[in-house]
Design an enzyme around this catalytic site. Sequence first.
Site: not given
Length: 158
Positions: A11, A14, A127, A16-18
Site C-alpha cells: 500500500c 505500510n 485508503d 494501515c492496509r498492507s
Amino acid sequence: MKEKKKLLFVCLGNICRSPLAEALMRQIQTEYNLNFELDSAGTSGYHNGELPDARTRANALKNGLDISYLRARQFKPNDLEAFDQIFTMDRNNLLDIQKAHLKSEHLHKLSLLPHPEKQGEYIEIPDPYFGTETDFENVFQLLNKSITALCRELSKIN
Ligand code: 4NP
C-alpha cells in the site's frame, strides 16, 4: 523440497492496509493448508520502522487479530525479483510501482486483490488514513473477504 513461494502486499504507508493484508493472509492460509512466505511494504518510506497505525491495530484486535509484531518498510526494486506475486491495495500503488521500477518481465507478478465473489475481477481497498472508525472496519471486512478468495484460488493451483 519445493521452495516456498513468496507473496508481497503493498500500500502507500505500510501501516494501515498492507500489514493487515499480510496478517490476515498468515491466519487464513493455514485454514487452506497453504504455506506462502509473506511480507508487506509501502510505496513511500514515510513510516519506515513504525508499528501499524494505532487505529488499524485497535480495529484488528477488535476482530481478534494482533498485528503489533509488524513494522513498516518501503518497497524496493529488488522486491520485484524476490517475490512471486505482488498485490497492491489500489491502482495508485500499482501505477507507482510500474512507473518507478517495472521491467516487462515482472508485469505478470503485479495485480490488485481478487474480488470476493466475482472470479477474474479485482477490487481496490480504500485508503482509510484520513477516515473514520467505520472506514477501518470496512477495510478489515473487505480484506478478510478478498484474502479468503485469494486463498481459495491459490489452493486450486498450489
Ligand atoms: P496505508 O495508509 O497506505 O494503507 O498504510 C496510509 C498511511 C499513511 C499515509 C497515507 C495512507 N500518509 O499519508 O502518511
